[in-house]
Design a protein around this motif. Structure first.
Motif, PDB file in Angstrom:
ATOM      1  N   ILE A  12       0.783  -1.157  -0.095  1.00 50.55           N
ATOM      2  CA  ILE A  12       0.158  -0.174  -0.083  1.00 50.55           C
ATOM      3  C   ILE A  12       0.912   1.218  -0.056  1.00 50.55           C
ATOM      4  O   ILE A  12       2.115   1.439   0.497  1.00 50.55           O
ATOM      5  N   GLY A  13       0.335   2.201  -0.695  1.00 50.96           N
ATOM      6  CA  GLY A  13       1.151   3.322  -0.759  1.00 50.96           C
ATOM      7  C   GLY A  13       0.782   4.393   0.640  1.00 50.96           C
ATOM      8  O   GLY A  13      -0.068   5.320   0.737  1.00 50.96           O
ATOM      9  N   ILE A  14       1.440   4.176   1.778  1.00 44.01           N
ATOM     10  CA  ILE A  14       1.120   4.518   3.187  1.00 44.01           C
ATOM     11  C   ILE A  14       1.654   6.037   3.040  1.00 44.01           C
ATOM     12  O   ILE A  14       0.968   6.704   3.481  1.00 44.01           O
ATOM     13  N   GLU A  29      -0.167 -15.659  -1.458  1.00 43.10           N
ATOM     14  CA  GLU A  29      -1.291 -15.165  -1.657  1.00 43.10           C
ATOM     15  C   GLU A  29      -1.109 -13.704  -2.021  1.00 43.10           C
ATOM     16  O   GLU A  29      -2.079 -12.771  -2.672  1.00 43.10           O
ATOM     17  N   HIS A  30       0.131 -12.986  -2.005  1.00 36.91           N
ATOM     18  CA  HIS A  30       0.570 -11.740  -2.447  1.00 36.91           C
ATOM     19  C   HIS A  30       1.547 -11.774  -3.739  1.00 36.91           C
ATOM     20  O   HIS A  30       1.628 -10.749  -4.074  1.00 36.91           O
ATOM     21  N   ARG A  31       1.558 -13.077  -4.305  1.00 38.01           N
ATOM     22  CA  ARG A  31       2.792 -13.080  -5.295  1.00 38.01           C
ATOM     23  C   ARG A  31       2.414 -12.206  -6.660  1.00 38.01           C
ATOM     24  O   ARG A  31       3.096 -11.564  -7.187  1.00 38.01           O
ATOM     25  N   PHE A  32       1.011 -12.224  -6.944  1.00 37.85           N
ATOM     26  CA  PHE A  32       0.366 -11.579  -8.165  1.00 37.85           C
ATOM     27  C   PHE A  32       0.529 -10.139  -8.218  1.00 37.85           C
ATOM     28  O   PHE A  32       1.233  -9.369  -8.916  1.00 37.85           O
ATOM     29  N   GLU A  85       3.201  -7.574  -9.978  1.00 38.13           N
ATOM     30  CA  GLU A  85       2.592  -6.219 -10.818  1.00 38.13           C
ATOM     31  C   GLU A  85       3.100  -5.258 -10.416  1.00 38.13           C
ATOM     32  O   GLU A  85       3.575  -4.113 -11.226  1.00 38.13           O
ATOM     33  N   GLN A  86       3.538  -4.945  -9.185  1.00 38.54           N
ATOM     34  CA  GLN A  86       3.845  -3.678  -8.728  1.00 38.54           C
ATOM     35  C   GLN A  86       5.311  -3.662  -9.184  1.00 38.54           C
ATOM     36  O   GLN A  86       5.842  -2.516  -9.385  1.00 38.54           O
ATOM     37  N   ILE A 103      11.036  -2.863 -12.638  1.00 43.63           N
ATOM     38  CA  ILE A 103      12.057  -3.794 -11.785  1.00 43.63           C
ATOM     39  C   ILE A 103      11.997  -5.199 -12.081  1.00 43.63           C
ATOM     40  O   ILE A 103      10.813  -6.001 -12.148  1.00 43.63           O
ATOM     41  N   ASP A 104      12.995  -5.759 -12.533  1.00 48.81           N
ATOM     42  CA  ASP A 104      13.135  -7.262 -12.752  1.00 48.81           C
ATOM     43  C   ASP A 104      13.716  -7.787 -11.733  1.00 48.81           C
ATOM     44  O   ASP A 104      14.912  -7.809 -11.258  1.00 48.81           O
ATOM     45  N   ALA A 105      12.689  -8.746 -11.023  1.00 48.76           N
ATOM     46  CA  ALA A 105      13.084  -9.248  -9.612  1.00 48.76           C
ATOM     47  C   ALA A 105      12.957 -10.970  -9.583  1.00 48.76           C
ATOM     48  O   ALA A 105      11.938 -11.454 -10.520  1.00 48.76           O
TER      49      ALA A 105
END
Length: 504
Positions: free
Chosen positions: A54-56, A90-93, A97-98, A104-106
């Motif tokens: 999130i953009g906190i 559960e957060h991989r996609f 995407e971000q 960024i190639d990670a």
């Protein structure tokens, strides 16, 4: 270049010759630990969409900010490699995407289950050395804020020098207040350029003890940022936590690669003990065992771990009355407060030291002195099985997202957005039928044995029990309204037959 043979059986004098030889060429491996849930920043942070995504503090997410922090880092004798991100399945996609959005190639290491930071770093160290060469790992939590990136890079550069010599290095923050929310590091012998040996780690202290630490000048906050040779970390873990080492080594050796994702073997990884870097390794470095030296270097760069809404208030610029606002916020006679709006107007009148956070489906109102209690509040919400603890109304998927606009006993209305090239799984539902109305873009629809196109203002009906798929073949986002009707409308009423994203 030092090899990983035996993972430097002793990460101290026994490996000193190899380490000296390896100083001539260094690879830097940025590692971002992104497996947290961030419940203290509810309601913006949810189990399925935690705070690092999130953009906190601004338009970029904390994950994006963290990865960008080492851009342009001056590695004098080698190269900075592509970052390694460790996150949950559960957060991989969303993570991928971000990173793509930031250019960024990670390499993304997908943890099959949570085992805390020590196993996560062990997996990352294995990945960093897959080519048989050693690397200096810079391990950073994904949910920190750094105000001065140049100062951060200077601290990392000093830490890299000590890591080249075989030390396990952490960044310590000289404290500015007697904070009970941080762990502390007691400084040992001074080395050079402000670095010290680590005498011991101290858990979060009571207020009186924290005040004594501050007054003594001998304690720094523990930032949770570590710099170490991958081979030294693996050798140390093998000595101190052999079960963890062996489980992670087997999970890595038996893992598989799927695009940017590396998937450790789940059966092997679940055998690993769950432990933090501090508990598993750092607190034992001064125990007299034959281990790598522990070194702490100062980090004076406006660091915050963003562990509460109070920390977010601290990290952001304030108006003349000490207030921080984000989104549609109006203050009247209000001081020292934080208000965040995701959409609706938030008006604060005549209050002091409050936190107000508004989202589509929940509103938090708290005294700023009690924001540490938000985690317990979320536990109560979860115990009530309320959906607001787990997910936002707007739910991200690898193909796009949906927003639950309205619902009743036997119906639900969703706004669905499918990215260009995105395709939902081929699926059916046992308990509901669906009506689709295209608002904008072009839809390719599979319904039973049929396949046809829909454009703006066209619609179709998907009967209960019929296989179907929705795709966006165009170059613009596809937006549609879906009306579900039936006896059960839960997300678990999906039978998948084929899925581009490996969810079938």
């Amino acid at each position: 270049m030092a090899t990983l043979t035996g993972e430097l059986d002793h990460a101290s004098e026994a490996g000193r010759g190899e380490l000296d030889t390896a100083r001539a060429s260094v690879r830097l491996a940025p590692v971002v630990l992104a497996g947290g849930s961030g419940s203290r920043l509810w309601p913006m942070s949810r189990e399925q969409y935690p705070k690092q995504l999130i953009g906190i503090l601004g338009p970029e997410s904390l994950l994006q900010d963290t990865v960008a922090r080492l851009r342009g880092f001056p590695v004098k004798t080698g190269l900075a490699g592509a970052p390694i991100i460790v996150c949950g399945d559960e957060h991989r996609f969303v993570t991928a995407e971000q990173l793509r959005a930031s250019g960024i190639d990670a390499r993304i290491v997908v943890e099959p289950m949570r085992r805390d930071t020590a196993p996560a770093l062990t997996l990352a160290a294995k990945v960093a050395c897959e080519d048989g060469e050693d690397a200096i790992v810079v391990a950073m939590p994904a949910d920190h804020a750094i105000a001065d990136v140049a100062a951060f890079q200077r601290a990392i550069a000093l830490a890299v020098e000590h890591a080249q010599d075989g030390a396990i290095v952490t960044l310590g923050v000289p404290p500015t207040r007697a904070d009970t929310g941080f762990g502390y590091i007691k400084l040992g012998q001074a080395i050079d350029a402000g670095a010290h040996r680590i005498e011991r780690f101290v858990e979060k202290p009571a207020a009186e003890l924290a005040a004594q630490y501050l007054a003594s000048g001998q304690y720094w906050w523990n930032s949770g940022i570590f710099v170490v040779r991958a081979s030294v970390w693996l050798a140390t873990i093998r000595t101190l936590q052999p079960a963890m080492h062996d489980a992670c080594a087997l999970a890595h050796a038996s893992g598989t690669t799927d695009g940017p994702f590396f998937r450790p073997d789940a059966d092997a990884f679940k055998q690993s003990p769950s432990d933090s870097i501090d508990y598993a390794v750092m607190e034992r470095l001064g125990s007299g065992e034959q281990l790598a030296a522990g070194v702490v270097v100062p980090l004076e760069a406006g660091w915050s771990d963003l562990g509460s809404w109070g920390a977010v208030w601290d990290a952001l610029d304030k108006d003349a009355d000490g207030n921080v606002s984000r989104g549609r916020v109006v203050f009247e006679g209000t001081t020292s407060s934080f208000a965040h709006s995701e959409g609706r107007l938030v008006a604060c009148v005549g209050v002091t030291n409050v936190v107000v956070v508004e989202t589509d489906d929940a509103v938090l109102v708290a005294d700023r002195s009690s924001v540490q209690d938000v985690k317990g509040l979320v536990s109560r919400i979860r115990a009530q099985q309320a959906p607001e603890a787990e997910a936002h109304r707007k739910v991200r998927r690898p193909w796009g997202y949906y927003d639950s606009i309205d619902h009743g006993d036997r119906f639900q209305v969703k706004r669905i957005v499918v990215y260009p090239g995105g395709r939902l799984s081929l699926q059916l539902h046992h308990h509901r039928a669906e009506h689709w109305i295209v608002v904008s873009g072009t839809a390719l629809v599979t319904r039973g044995d049929e396949q046809f196109m829909l454009s703006e203002n066209q619609s179709t009906f998907i009967p209960l029990g019929v296989t179907h798929r929705l795709e966006n073949p165009g170059k613009l986002p596809l937006e549609l309204i879906e009306v579900q009707s039936g006896s059960y409308l839960g997300e678990d009423d999906i039978v998948r037959f084929d899925d581009t994203y490996g969810r079938a």
